[in-house]
Design a protein around this motif. Structure first.
Motif: not given
Length: 266
Positions: A145-163
């Protein structure tokens, strides 16, 4: 990058298409770029994705696919020797777990790669190991990302799925024999149940407390790695990373306290 039915359906569509793409001669890079482009289109303008592949000896990461990451960044960061200070991807492959760099400018894991990322405008990077069907690491998936930030719970779930979908494409390219893709409702259920089977799914404050516990656990892991490191520089960087994790945990605990104080009946 919402964890939504639309993203799941899009990736499942990609799963049905990539065997034919390989059979007609498309490269692994072509196929992975289409997977990643699907994610980026749904994630918005500030989502850049990248797949790095682990060398057979398990020591280096090399470029696999990155549909919108600048070519100059890909060239300069190709052939990364994994380690605790080799950027988010190098550290994720080294530790064997996700590494979420919420601020590249201050995160010790970026080491010598920090200036390269900042020069290309990247401010945060969430990296996750990609594993084959036997659980061995075969690469990493990065969300930049071009911004700082931590993934949300929803985004972590999405990353697991994408991986998981990316892993399937890589494994198919290496062994085109038909293989049964595990039912995601079964193969990934334990990962999601860690969250959904307890109070944090219902209580925002409890979710924050759970995150604090994870950060403390990660800080303890970093301290252990620091104690084993033969490099004084790596040891110092790891201990600094552990301290940053504890500072973040303290800030989140303060937020959890405020959330609880605002709950009805308190």
């Amino acid at each position: 990058m919402p964890f939504a039915a639309a993203l799941r359906n899009s990736l499942q569509d990609r799963d049905s298409e990539f065997p034919a793409e390989f059979k007609r001669g498309d490269s692994l890079e072509d196929v992975l770029n289409r997977h990643l482009a699907t994610v980026e289109q749904m994630g918005g303008d500030d989502v850049f994705t990248c797949v790095l592949l682990l060398s057979p000896d398990g020591k280096r990461l090399s470029y696999g696919a990155a549909p919108t990451v600048p070519a100059s960044y890909c060239r300069a960061s190709d052939s990364i020797e994994i380690g605790p200070c080799a950027g988010s991807c190098g550290a994720a492959a080294y530790f064997g777990r996700p590494v979420y760099s919420i601020n590249i400018e201050t995160d010790p894991v970026w080491g010598d790669y920090r200036d390269l990322a900042l020069q290309h405008g990247f401010r945060s990077c969430w990296s996750t190991p990609i594993r084959n069907s036997n659980g061995a690491i075969i690469g990493t998936l990065a969300i930049l990302h071009r911004t700082v930030g931590m993934p949300t719970h929803e985004e972590i779930e999405a990353i697991e799925m994408i991986t998981g979908h990316v892993a399937d494409a890589i494994m198919w390219s290496r062994d085109p024999q038909p293989f049964a893709r595990p039912d995601p409702r079964q193969s990934r259920a334990p990962l999601l149940k860690l969250v959904s089977n307890n109070q944090e799914a219902r209580d925002p404050a409890a979710r924050l407390v759970a995150l604090v516990e994870k950060l403390h656990s990660q800080a303890a892991d970093l301290d252990r790695y620091a104690g084993r490191s033969v490099s004084e520089t790596d040891s110092r960087n790891l201990r600094e990373a552990a301290e940053l994790s504890r500072e973040l945990a303290a800030n989140i605990m303060t937020l959890a306290t405020l959330v609880r104080s605002e709950e009805p009946g308190r």
